[in-house]
Design an enzyme around this catalytic site. Sequence first.
Site, PDB file in Angstrom:
ATOM      1  N   ARG A  25       8.305  14.278   8.344  1.00 51.02           N
ATOM      2  CA  ARG A  25       7.707  14.539   6.965  1.00 51.02           C
ATOM      3  C   ARG A  25       7.218  15.929   6.828  1.00 51.02           C
ATOM      4  O   ARG A  25       6.734  16.723   7.600  1.00 51.02           O
ATOM      5  CB  ARG A  25       6.443  13.757   6.426  1.00 51.02           C
ATOM      6  N   GLU A  81      -2.244  -4.764   6.632  1.00 48.77           N
ATOM      7  CA  GLU A  81      -1.840  -4.767   5.164  1.00 48.77           C
ATOM      8  C   GLU A  81      -0.146  -4.727   4.785  1.00 48.77           C
ATOM      9  O   GLU A  81       0.608  -4.573   5.562  1.00 48.77           O
ATOM     10  CB  GLU A  81      -2.439  -3.559   4.312  1.00 48.77           C
ATOM     11  N   LYS A 117     -13.580  -0.798   5.632  1.00 45.98           N
ATOM     12  CA  LYS A 117     -12.333  -0.349   4.944  1.00 45.98           C
ATOM     13  C   LYS A 117     -12.466  -0.762   3.470  1.00 45.98           C
ATOM     14  O   LYS A 117     -13.334  -1.856   3.286  1.00 45.98           O
ATOM     15  CB  LYS A 117     -11.071  -1.078   5.482  1.00 45.98           C
ATOM     16  N   LYS A 125      -7.042  -5.974  -0.213  1.00 46.17           N
ATOM     17  CA  LYS A 125      -6.511  -6.063   1.319  1.00 46.17           C
ATOM     18  C   LYS A 125      -7.327  -7.366   2.064  1.00 46.17           C
ATOM     19  O   LYS A 125      -7.121  -7.585   2.924  1.00 46.17           O
ATOM     20  CB  LYS A 125      -7.058  -4.721   2.057  1.00 46.17           C
ATOM     21  N   GLY A 181      -6.095   6.048   3.199  1.00 48.05           N
ATOM     22  CA  GLY A 181      -7.007   6.354   3.985  1.00 48.05           C
ATOM     23  C   GLY A 181      -8.518   6.589   3.262  1.00 48.05           C
ATOM     24  O   GLY A 181      -9.409   6.789   4.027  1.00 48.05           O
ATOM     25  N   ARG A 207       6.162  -2.139  -1.947  1.00 46.19           N
ATOM     26  CA  ARG A 207       6.851  -1.144  -2.693  1.00 46.19           C
ATOM     27  C   ARG A 207       7.872  -0.276  -1.845  1.00 46.19           C
ATOM     28  O   ARG A 207       7.763  -0.850  -0.710  1.00 46.19           O
ATOM     29  CB  ARG A 207       5.922   0.000  -3.188  1.00 46.19           C
ATOM     30  N   GLU A 227     -13.570  -4.294  10.089  1.00 42.49           N
ATOM     31  CA  GLU A 227     -12.572  -4.946  10.843  1.00 42.49           C
ATOM     32  C   GLU A 227     -13.192  -4.060  12.613  1.00 42.49           C
ATOM     33  O   GLU A 227     -13.680  -3.118  12.667  1.00 42.49           O
ATOM     34  CB  GLU A 227     -11.310  -4.349  10.886  1.00 42.49           C
ATOM     35  N   VAL A 237       7.979   5.856   1.949  1.00 42.13           N
ATOM     36  CA  VAL A 237       8.525   7.071   2.340  1.00 42.13           C
ATOM     37  C   VAL A 237       9.217   6.990   3.349  1.00 42.13           C
ATOM     38  O   VAL A 237      10.166   7.727   3.327  1.00 42.13           O
ATOM     39  CB  VAL A 237       7.152   7.883   2.698  1.00 42.13           C
TER      40      VAL A 237
END
Length: 449
Positions: free
Chosen positions: A338, A288, A158, A116, A165, A292, A200, A295
């Site tokens: 979700r 970021e 991070k 990242k 997370g 891919r 950050e 969801v």
Amino acid sequence: MIRRVLIANRGEIAVRIIYALRELGIESVAIYSEADENSLHVMLADYAIRIGPPTSKQSYLNMKNIIAACEISGADAIHPGYGFLAENAEFAEMCKDHGIIFIGPPVEAIRAMGDKIEAKKIMKNAGVPVVPGTLEPIENPEEGLKIAKEIGFPVIIKAAAGGGGRGMRLVLEEKEFINAFLSASNEALNAFGDGRVYIEKYLEKPRHIEIQILGDKHGNVIHLGERECSIQRRHQKIIEEALSPALSEEKRKWLGEIAVKGAKAIGYYSAGTMEFLMDKDGNIYFIEMNTRIQVEHPVTEMITGIDIVKEMILIAMDEKLRYKQEDIKFKGHAIEARINAEDPERNFIPTAGKIDFVHKPGGPGIRVDSHIYSGYTIPPYYDSLIAKLIAWDENREKAINRLKRALEEFVIRGEGIKTIIPLHLKILENEKFKKGDIHTNFLEEISIL
Ligand code: ADP
């Protein structure tokens, strides 16, 4: 040409990929762990291969076994879905070395965006605004503290290899910094085998807005608009919608162009997502890129009419993008809830076990992406996502209303099985939510959890 595809995944996304393959006239090969013997993707696929014991490490993350299964099955390509090996550059490389088509982006793009810090550096150089902070890993806590003071508290620590997370710590004040730094770094080392962290500026009450990208192997890149994913619990998305109620037409166009520029800078192809945070003043910063399928891709499919999974497969077959940017039109509004098998009353502890009875909602504008059925047993080993309920309607207000109607109809019954449907219903009733007045700390703020 791709004639047969192995799906290196499970659950709803494996089922989703089978749908796309079947409609394209391509055969599917499922892989499954011992715990997934009775899973829907196994039943729906043309072929199924048992890959190993229940734990992910021994099954869905077992690269050697998966490559061997692919060779035995005669599949020409692998679709990795999301999670598991989807963003593993080593796996994509292994596919290449074995003459297997990886249905995803180039290995170099996965590698670059998987770090990242590197990702932020590349995007900054490409002219994409990034969240203020360090662009090098921080070696020791004292040095970190010095930098954090320069950035100004609160800051967020991070992990360079981060995801889900993990390795992420919010630090409100100076005296908490050293401990937070050490625990973030440790957590990252344990989770990813890479303890490098960066710092950050912590944006207060930002909105999470992301752009869906599609690119082909001929240098064409377009975007399919944004999704807003600000309804999160512990920095994990639970409701996503398209488009965002917070972007003007002008800003949408600007952000889309920025995202395309960023993707082009890394020679991207396949589907991917550039994630951004927007602060209270409307400033937007890259955080970021996910290399891919995501969801929440269905909300984009519902407002554009484009089947993103199919496009990924066609792109992997070297086809040119079938759409130009000006062909992309947004129609109405889509919103996804979700459905996690977790108990909201008991601190969201995952619930597993047999589902005796399922009734999935239907009707106009409703889509359910799920692998559950009456008699299915939720294994305790994997992600708690058991269904995604997506509602489309001509505007946001109507889409919310429709989602509520469908959530109320959804029945998932079994001993000890709980879902977060009651939480969703509470969120949808909230006046601020209805107005689109949301941010990533919204659920904490309205004390709904
Ligand atoms: P991960 O890959 O681990 O999910 P991300 O970088 O995508 O981590 O961030 C996940 C979420 O964490 C964001 O959607 C946002 O809620 C929060 N977050 C990340 N960076 C910041 C930041 N600089 N300021 C405020 N919140 C942040």
